[in-house]
Design a protein around this motif. Structure first.
Motif, PDB file in Angstrom:
ATOM      1  N   LEU A  86       0.854  -1.191   0.000  1.00  0.00           N
ATOM      2  CA  LEU A  86       0.000   0.000   0.000  1.00  0.00           C
ATOM      3  C   LEU A  86       0.889   1.240   0.000  1.00  0.00           C
ATOM      4  CD1 LEU A  86      -2.855   1.280   0.317  1.00  0.00           C
ATOM      5  CD2 LEU A  86      -2.483   1.143   2.805  1.00  0.00           C
ATOM      6  N   GLU A  87       0.603   2.163  -0.888  1.00  0.00           N
ATOM      7  CA  GLU A  87       1.444   3.350  -1.015  1.00  0.00           C
ATOM      8  C   GLU A  87       1.443   4.159   0.284  1.00  0.00           C
ATOM      9  OE1 GLU A  87      -1.890   6.314  -3.027  1.00  0.00           O
ATOM     10  OE2 GLU A  87      -0.368   5.348  -4.299  1.00  0.00           O
ATOM     11  N   GLU A  88       2.546   4.842   0.502  1.00  0.00           N
ATOM     12  CA  GLU A  88       2.646   5.701   1.679  1.00  0.00           C
ATOM     13  C   GLU A  88       1.594   6.805   1.593  1.00  0.00           C
ATOM     14  OE1 GLU A  88       4.479   5.246   4.254  1.00  0.00           O
ATOM     15  OE2 GLU A  88       5.664   3.554   3.481  1.00  0.00           O
ATOM     16  N   GLY A  89       0.982   7.101   2.735  1.00  0.00           N
ATOM     17  CA  GLY A  89      -0.042   8.121   2.749  1.00  0.00           C
ATOM     18  C   GLY A  89      -0.880   8.021   4.004  1.00  0.00           C
ATOM     19  N   PRO A  90      -1.958   8.794   4.075  1.00  0.00           N
ATOM     20  CA  PRO A  90      -2.780   8.816   5.289  1.00  0.00           C
ATOM     21  C   PRO A  90      -3.354   7.446   5.662  1.00  0.00           C
ATOM     22  CG  PRO A  90      -3.318  10.665   3.861  1.00  0.00           C
ATOM     23  CD  PRO A  90      -2.412   9.785   3.084  1.00  0.00           C
ATOM     24  N   LEU A  91      -3.823   6.675   4.667  1.00  0.00           N
ATOM     25  CA  LEU A  91      -4.431   5.388   4.992  1.00  0.00           C
ATOM     26  C   LEU A  91      -3.415   4.438   5.622  1.00  0.00           C
ATOM     27  CD1 LEU A  91      -6.794   3.440   5.002  1.00  0.00           C
ATOM     28  CD2 LEU A  91      -6.243   2.825   2.631  1.00  0.00           C
ATOM     29  N   ARG A  92      -2.233   4.336   5.024  1.00  0.00           N
ATOM     30  CA  ARG A  92      -1.216   3.451   5.584  1.00  0.00           C
ATOM     31  C   ARG A  92      -0.821   3.908   6.996  1.00  0.00           C
ATOM     32  NH1 ARG A  92       2.287  -0.229   3.010  1.00  0.00           N
ATOM     33  NH2 ARG A  92       3.987  -0.866   4.399  1.00  0.00           N
ATOM     34  N   SER A  93      -0.674   5.214   7.187  1.00  0.00           N
ATOM     35  CA  SER A  93      -0.301   5.739   8.500  1.00  0.00           C
ATOM     36  C   SER A  93      -1.382   5.435   9.536  1.00  0.00           C
ATOM     37  CB  SER A  93      -0.070   7.252   8.421  1.00  0.00           C
ATOM     38  OG  SER A  93       0.997   7.558   7.534  1.00  0.00           O
ATOM     39  N   ARG A  94      -2.645   5.563   9.146  1.00  0.00           N
ATOM     40  CA  ARG A  94      -3.732   5.306  10.097  1.00  0.00           C
ATOM     41  C   ARG A  94      -3.847   3.821  10.422  1.00  0.00           C
ATOM     42  NH1 ARG A  94      -9.135   8.397   8.458  1.00  0.00           N
ATOM     43  NH2 ARG A  94      -9.657   7.711  10.591  1.00  0.00           N
ATOM     44  N   SER A 117       4.076  -7.195   9.272  1.00  0.00           N
ATOM     45  CA  SER A 117       5.236  -6.946   8.418  1.00  0.00           C
ATOM     46  C   SER A 117       4.952  -5.939   7.311  1.00  0.00           C
ATOM     47  CB  SER A 117       5.740  -8.257   7.801  1.00  0.00           C
ATOM     48  OG  SER A 117       4.736  -8.833   6.978  1.00  0.00           O
ATOM     49  N   ASP A 118       3.697  -5.898   6.812  1.00  0.00           N
ATOM     50  CA  ASP A 118       3.417  -4.994   5.698  1.00  0.00           C
ATOM     51  C   ASP A 118       1.914  -4.879   5.498  1.00  0.00           C
ATOM     52  OD1 ASP A 118       3.891  -3.278   3.620  1.00  0.00           O
ATOM     53  OD2 ASP A 118       4.966  -4.709   2.367  1.00  0.00           O
ATOM     54  N   VAL A 119       1.521  -3.861   4.751  1.00  0.00           N
ATOM     55  CA  VAL A 119       0.139  -3.711   4.275  1.00  0.00           C
ATOM     56  C   VAL A 119       0.185  -3.843   2.760  1.00  0.00           C
ATOM     57  CG1 VAL A 119      -1.945  -2.298   4.236  1.00  0.00           C
ATOM     58  CG2 VAL A 119      -0.342  -2.101   6.158  1.00  0.00           C
ATOM     59  N   LEU A 120      -0.531  -4.821   2.228  1.00  0.00           N
ATOM     60  CA  LEU A 120      -0.489  -5.106   0.801  1.00  0.00           C
ATOM     61  C   LEU A 120      -1.840  -4.845   0.155  1.00  0.00           C
ATOM     62  CD1 LEU A 120       1.458  -8.506   0.869  1.00  0.00           C
ATOM     63  CD2 LEU A 120       2.392  -6.216   0.474  1.00  0.00           C
ATOM     64  N   VAL A 121      -1.792  -4.454  -1.106  1.00  0.00           N
ATOM     65  CA  VAL A 121      -3.007  -4.322  -1.915  1.00  0.00           C
ATOM     66  C   VAL A 121      -3.016  -5.470  -2.909  1.00  0.00           C
ATOM     67  CG1 VAL A 121      -4.282  -2.905  -3.553  1.00  0.00           C
ATOM     68  CG2 VAL A 121      -3.058  -1.831  -1.656  1.00  0.00           C
ATOM     69  N   GLU A 122      -4.062  -6.279  -2.844  1.00  0.00           N
ATOM     70  CA  GLU A 122      -4.199  -7.451  -3.708  1.00  0.00           C
ATOM     71  C   GLU A 122      -5.102  -7.088  -4.888  1.00  0.00           C
ATOM     72  OE1 GLU A 122      -4.236 -11.847  -2.272  1.00  0.00           O
ATOM     73  OE2 GLU A 122      -6.303 -11.130  -2.221  1.00  0.00           O
ATOM     74  N   LYS A 123      -4.614  -7.322  -6.077  1.00  0.00           N
ATOM     75  CA  LYS A 123      -5.314  -6.845  -7.272  1.00  0.00           C
ATOM     76  C   LYS A 123      -6.323  -7.868  -7.769  1.00  0.00           C
ATOM     77  CE  LYS A 123      -1.277  -4.050  -8.395  1.00  0.00           C
ATOM     78  NZ  LYS A 123      -0.175  -3.773  -9.328  1.00  0.00           N
ATOM     79  N   THR A 124      -7.421  -7.992  -6.996  1.00  0.00           N
ATOM     80  CA  THR A 124      -8.464  -8.954  -7.339  1.00  0.00           C
ATOM     81  C   THR A 124      -9.465  -8.405  -8.339  1.00  0.00           C
ATOM     82  OG1 THR A 124      -9.914  -8.255  -5.526  1.00  0.00           O
ATOM     83  CG2 THR A 124      -8.283  -9.955  -5.028  1.00  0.00           C
TER      84      THR A 124
END
Length: 397
Positions: free
Chosen positions: A193-201, A214-221
């Motif tokens: 997930l790109e750096e930004g408000p959502l990832r920070s929150r 370990s990470d926040v990932l966006v799965e391209k379903t």
């Protein structure tokens, strides 16, 4: 308060789900009829065909048994099986699986392609649908081959094979969840997930919950489906938070946080008792399979004369089917209670009742969830409480 669905939306959702409800009611009967047909009529001729196919390949490619590279494979397979004949066993299992795939193919195409497109739930093209189906068939064939060689090969050579196989597999099941992040990547591309408000929150929310990840990932379903989804994968150092690209697009930041908070509720569940119970249940299941194989050998069913004869596979499959269906109401009830507790946990974690309600409402609308499915379907083993019940529970102080 705004209703969950308009009358028009509710009518569309009922029309979308009605075929699924009919299939859910009919499928067990079809499965039983298919098993009866196999056991009463088809086991012997299918086994003869498998034996003939294996013999034909042996005649055509028998030179591979002595070739410098391939002979190691054939030697290993003979040792695993205890003797020659594993080719016929694999063909028997694959023939039965192929026949089942062909039988269900028209219904599967209609349900998972035609119906999904008819109600705007799928982004699959005919080619991508065929590719996903092909991959599923290949994975199933490989898993079935491993089952035949592993379980039946061991049963032919070791008296207490169910214990020899069951204990290490049960132990593996206890830690298998750590591999979940890697298995998911077999089907969909993932990116951080790109750096930004959502990832920070999300990071701040997990710090508040004291849940390391370990990470926040966006799965391209979205290449296949228009449904929203979020889940935690892995455990310990492999734990990742996975959001599909649809939920990132369709929901606001507050609503995504509510979804993540719900999933965080599952992290704190007492998982070890369930995992231990599942491991013990696996060993017990393998013991029952051993008893079924021995009974078949004593009675001489389908020409079976020893434990580990592949001709018992349809009967073993039917035993597993029965046990899973008998256990489904109990496991479903336990799962629904875990989901209710995850809702309560997520609501306490965010403290934002309105965002939580909007998240559930949007998920129900985007995913076309029936807010009140038939009670028999819920009791039979639904893993989540009906969405109408979950949303109503939020209105209770």
């Amino acid at each position: 308060m705004e209703p969950l669905f308009t009358p028009e939306q509710l009518a569309e959702i009922h029309a979308y789900h009605q075929p699924h409800y009919i299939r859910a009611a009919v499928d067990p009967l079809v499965h039983v009829a298919l098993v009866v047909l196999l056991l009463a009529v088809l086991v012997r001729p299918v086994y003869r065909g498998a034996t003939a196919a294996a013999a034909a390949l042996e005649r055509r490619f028998g030179f591979l048994r002595t070739a410098p590279v391939s002979r190691a494979f054939f030697t290993a397979m003979d040792r695993l099986w205890g003797e020659s004949g594993w080719g016929a066993a694999i063909f028997f299992a694959l023939f039965i699986d192929l026949a089942t795939q062909v039988l269900y193919a028209p219904a599967n195409v209609w349900f998972y392609y035609v119906l999904e497109h008819q109600y705007g739930m799928s982004n699959l093209t005919p080619l991508s649908f065929a590719w996903i189906w092909f991959k599923a068939i290949v994975v199933a064939a490989l898993a079935l081959t491993a089952l035949v060689v592993g379980m039946y090969g061991l049963a032919r050579r070791v008296r207490r094979w169910w214990l020899v196989l069951g204990v290490p597999v049960a132990l593996l099941m206890l830690v298998a969840a750590a591999l979940d992040p890697y298995r998911a990547r077999l089907y969909f591309d993932q990116a951080p997930l790109e750096e930004g408000p959502l990832r920070s929150r999300i990071t701040e929310l997990m710090r508040k919950a004291d849940i390391p990840f370990s990470d926040v990932l966006v799965e391209k379903t979205s290449v296949t489906s228009k449904r929203v989804q979020a889940y935690f994968a892995g455990q310990g150092p492999t734990r990742t938070i996975v959001l599909n690209d649809v939920i990132v697009k369709e929901l606001s930041e507050d609503e995504v946080l509510a979804a993540v908070a719900h999933e965080a509720g599952h992290v704190n569940e007492a998982r070890w008792p369930g995992r231990i119970a599942s491991s013990l249940a696996l060993v017990a299941l393998l013991f029952l399979i051993d008893q079924v194989q021995r009974l078949s050998a004593r009675r001489g069913w389908w020409g079976v004369q020893r434990t580990g004869d592949i001709r018992t596979l349809p009967l073993v499959s039917f035993l597993v089917f029965l046990l899973f269906n008998l256990a489904a109401p109990i496991s479903g009830a336990l799962s629904r209670e875990r989901e209710r507790e995850a809702d309560r946990y997520g609501l306490r974690l965010t403290g934002d009742r309105e965002a939580f309600r909007r998240m559930l409402v949007k998920a129900a609308r985007v995913n076309k969830m029936d807010p009140n499915p038939p009670r028999w379907l819920v009791l039979r083993g639904m893993s989540h409480p009906p969405m109408g019940e979950r949303i109503s529970a939020l209105d209770v102080p």
